[in-house]
Write a protein that holds these residues in place. Structure first.
Motif, PDB file in Angstrom:
ATOM      1  N   LEU A 111      -6.323  -2.511  -2.508  1.00 54.30           N
ATOM      2  CA  LEU A 111      -6.333  -1.059  -2.532  1.00 54.30           C
ATOM      3  C   LEU A 111      -5.650  -0.591  -1.251  1.00 54.30           C
ATOM      4  CD1 LEU A 111      -7.781   0.129  -5.013  1.00 54.30           C
ATOM      5  CD2 LEU A 111      -8.838  -2.026  -4.308  1.00 54.30           C
ATOM      6  N   ALA A 112      -4.529   0.100  -1.393  1.00 58.75           N
ATOM      7  CA  ALA A 112      -3.714   0.497  -0.242  1.00 58.75           C
ATOM      8  C   ALA A 112      -3.709   2.010  -0.074  1.00 58.75           C
ATOM      9  CB  ALA A 112      -2.277  -0.008  -0.412  1.00 58.75           C
ATOM     10  N   GLY A 113      -3.544   2.427   1.178  1.00 57.26           N
ATOM     11  CA  GLY A 113      -3.455   3.850   1.473  1.00 57.26           C
ATOM     12  C   GLY A 113      -3.905   4.124   2.885  1.00 57.26           C
TER      13      GLY A 113
ATOM     14  N   LEU B  89      -1.251 -12.844  -5.666  1.00 57.15           N
ATOM     15  CA  LEU B  89      -1.414 -11.395  -5.746  1.00 57.15           C
ATOM     16  C   LEU B  89      -1.377 -10.932  -7.205  1.00 57.15           C
ATOM     17  CD1 LEU B  89      -1.677  -8.775  -4.072  1.00 57.15           C
ATOM     18  CD2 LEU B  89       0.821  -8.602  -4.125  1.00 57.15           C
ATOM     19  N   LEU B  90      -2.424 -10.220  -7.608  1.00 63.43           N
ATOM     20  CA  LEU B  90      -2.505  -9.690  -8.973  1.00 63.43           C
ATOM     21  C   LEU B  90      -1.993  -8.261  -9.068  1.00 63.43           C
ATOM     22  CD1 LEU B  90      -6.067 -10.881 -10.104  1.00 63.43           C
ATOM     23  CD2 LEU B  90      -3.865 -11.910 -10.689  1.00 63.43           C
ATOM     24  N   ALA B  91      -2.398  -7.434  -8.107  1.00 59.35           N
ATOM     25  CA  ALA B  91      -2.049  -6.018  -8.203  1.00 59.35           C
ATOM     26  C   ALA B  91      -2.257  -5.333  -6.862  1.00 59.35           C
ATOM     27  CB  ALA B  91      -2.897  -5.328  -9.265  1.00 59.35           C
ATOM     28  N   VAL B  92      -1.514  -4.246  -6.676  1.00 57.31           N
ATOM     29  CA  VAL B  92      -1.727  -3.331  -5.554  1.00 57.31           C
ATOM     30  C   VAL B  92      -1.896  -1.938  -6.138  1.00 57.31           C
ATOM     31  CG1 VAL B  92      -0.823  -2.322  -3.432  1.00 57.31           C
ATOM     32  CG2 VAL B  92      -0.344  -4.728  -3.963  1.00 57.31           C
ATOM     33  N   ILE B  93      -3.007  -1.305  -5.788  1.00 58.24           N
ATOM     34  CA  ILE B  93      -3.245   0.087  -6.171  1.00 58.24           C
ATOM     35  C   ILE B  93      -3.147   0.917  -4.900  1.00 58.24           C
ATOM     36  CG2 ILE B  93      -4.872   1.730  -7.175  1.00 58.24           C
ATOM     37  CD1 ILE B  93      -6.114  -0.649  -8.698  1.00 58.24           C
TER      38      ILE B  93
ATOM     39  N   LEU C 179      -1.953   8.045  -7.770  1.00 56.08           N
ATOM     40  CA  LEU C 179      -1.962   6.585  -7.721  1.00 56.08           C
ATOM     41  C   LEU C 179      -0.578   5.984  -7.917  1.00 56.08           C
ATOM     42  CD1 LEU C 179      -4.997   5.792 -10.071  1.00 56.08           C
ATOM     43  CD2 LEU C 179      -4.987   5.665  -7.577  1.00 56.08           C
ATOM     44  N   GLU C 180      -0.335   4.881  -7.220  1.00 55.21           N
ATOM     45  CA  GLU C 180       0.751   3.971  -7.566  1.00 55.21           C
ATOM     46  C   GLU C 180       0.099   2.655  -7.958  1.00 55.21           C
ATOM     47  OE1 GLU C 180       4.591   3.547  -5.358  1.00 55.21           O
ATOM     48  OE2 GLU C 180       3.741   1.598  -4.825  1.00 55.21           O
ATOM     49  N   ILE C 181       0.496   2.105  -9.076  1.00 58.44           N
ATOM     50  CA  ILE C 181      -0.105   0.856  -9.557  1.00 58.44           C
ATOM     51  C   ILE C 181       0.998  -0.167  -9.790  1.00 58.44           C
ATOM     52  CG2 ILE C 181      -1.501  -0.242 -11.347  1.00 58.44           C
ATOM     53  CD1 ILE C 181      -2.772   2.494 -11.869  1.00 58.44           C
TER      54      ILE C 181
ATOM     55  N   GLN D 156       2.708   2.371 -12.513  1.00 60.81           N
ATOM     56  CA  GLN D 156       3.242   3.706 -12.280  1.00 60.81           C
ATOM     57  C   GLN D 156       3.567   3.876 -10.801  1.00 60.81           C
ATOM     58  OE1 GLN D 156      -0.115   6.084 -13.658  1.00 60.81           O
ATOM     59  NE2 GLN D 156      -0.714   6.550 -11.553  1.00 60.81           N
ATOM     60  N   LEU D 157       4.600   4.678 -10.533  1.00 59.56           N
ATOM     61  CA  LEU D 157       4.968   5.002  -9.165  1.00 59.56           C
ATOM     62  C   LEU D 157       4.150   6.190  -8.670  1.00 59.56           C
ATOM     63  CD1 LEU D 157       8.875   4.735  -9.292  1.00 59.56           C
ATOM     64  CD2 LEU D 157       7.302   3.166  -8.118  1.00 59.56           C
ATOM     65  N   LEU D 158       3.860   6.200  -7.379  1.00 57.80           N
ATOM     66  CA  LEU D 158       3.145   7.318  -6.781  1.00 57.80           C
ATOM     67  C   LEU D 158       3.895   8.628  -7.016  1.00 57.80           C
ATOM     68  CD1 LEU D 158       0.840   8.353  -4.880  1.00 57.80           C
ATOM     69  CD2 LEU D 158       2.451   8.027  -3.001  1.00 57.80           C
TER      70      LEU D 158
END
Length: 365
Positions: free
Chosen positions: A137-139, A269-273, A290-292, A324-326
């Protein structure tokens, strides 16, 4: 009123106001009024409070800590810990700036959110159900990373019989035992350091490991190793996008190790949200953008081959996978009249692209 009673009165009134007003943060700074943050805006509490002196802030900070914490703070000049006030809990950071004490308290919600209650997409449920790998989870600070992470852990806890271990500094959400066994370790209270807790994690045989924050080479390396041994690892990271998250992980390592790390990240790495909380149009709250990024074969190859700058194009063309892009989510919020265009421009990663798309949709001149 003596000084001890006075600072107790300040603390009681400040925490009560913050709790009743739905503040996310409280700030005490020397030579300024106590302040709170509501929906991303900071308000000085000028009514009923005086400007805080250095002695006021020192006494306020002392009133939050036990003797062990005070000794650590005196030595290190900064400290993170949790603090309970009635039924309310706060994450506290005390530190020094310009030779003066300061304190920031983050309100910790007692209710455990669900993926549905936060309005998160169903892909968050699908990712939570994976058996191994790393989900990040990034941000920036205050973007709701911990809340999204909590909802994903709650999904596992509510639906699967797993052994979940969290390593946090401090523990934020307290998970009740549902279908899973959840054991929460607070750094400084239940374990001495993140590093030691990570090293001993495998001996505790978890299915899921929650690392409060991926903060340095050691924590990143440990998370990768644990994921490689067949465990599901969740963590947060301070980064503005999926691409920056990957690059930040790789750049944490010495140059001679980075090719190997690229390989390992591409496999684990599976995913970055990546997310932001955006002030809404009427000022009554915030909207989640969100960016996923979900790692597929193409993205895995790009990580390995030093082509991370091309990852955004893969995200853009794989909406069917839940990506999806942010910037596209910001455009959605504008089109739904939830945020205004100027606000969207402040949070976008590519102002020119977003402006062009809004013009083509007839939403901007």
């Amino acid at each position: 009123m003596n000084q001890e009673n006075n600072i107790q009165d300040i603390k009681d009134r400040l925490l009560q106001i913050a709790s009743s007003e739905g503040a996310s943060d409280i700030y005490t700074v020397v030579n300024y009024y106590p302040s709170i943050k509501i929906h991303g805006q900071i308000y000085a509490l000028t009514d009923g409070f005086d400007i805080l002196t250095k002695e006021d802030v020192n006494r306020f900070v002392d009133s939050l800590m036990d003797e062990t914490q005070k000794n650590t703070y005196d030595t290190e000049k900064e400290l993170d810990f949790s603090y309970s006030y009635g039924k309310a809990r706060f994450r506290v950071n005390v530190f020094h700036q310009m030779k003066n004490p300061s304190c920031c308290l983050r309100y910790l919600r007692s209710d455990i959110p669900t993926i549905d209650s936060l309005g998160l997409p169903d892909i968050c449920k699908t990712l939570s159900e994976r058996h191994s790998g790393i989900i990040l989870l990034a941000g920036p600070t205050g973007s709701g990373k911990s809340t999204t992470l909590c909802a994903m852990v709650n999904h596992i806890n509510s639906n699967y019989t797993k052994h979940i271990i969290t390593i946090e500094d401090p523990v934020e959400y307290i998970h009740p035992l549902k279908k899973s066994i959840v054991e929460q370790r607070e750094v400084g209270t239940d374990c001495k350091t993140f590093a030691k807790a990570m090293k001993s994690a495998l001996r505790q045989n978890p299915n899921v490991l929650i690392l409060g924050e991926m903060r340095d080479l050691e924590s990143i390396s440990s998370a990768i190793t644990i994921a490689e041994t067949g465990h599901l690892v969740f963590s947060t990271i301070h980064a503005r996008s999926s691409v920056q998250t990957i690059n930040k992980m790789i750049d944490s390592f010495p140059a001679d190790q980075q090719n190997q790390i690229r390989q390992q990240i591409s496999e684990t790495l599976l995913a970055v949200i990546s997310q932001r909380l955006i002030p809404n149009k009427d000022g009554s709250g915030q909207e989640l953008a969100l960016e996923i990024m979900i790692v597929n074969t193409a993205i895995s190859n790009m990580i390995r081959e030093k082509q991370t700058h091309q990852i955004e194009s893969i995200i853009q063309t794989n909406k069917n996978m839940g990506m999806q892009l942010l910037d596209n989510d910001l455009i959605r919020l504008v089109s739904e009249n939830k945020i205004d265009i100027n606000t969207a421009m402040k949070y976008t990663n590519n102002q020119a692209s977003v402006r062009s798309k809004l013009v083509s949709m007839g939403l901007s001149d």
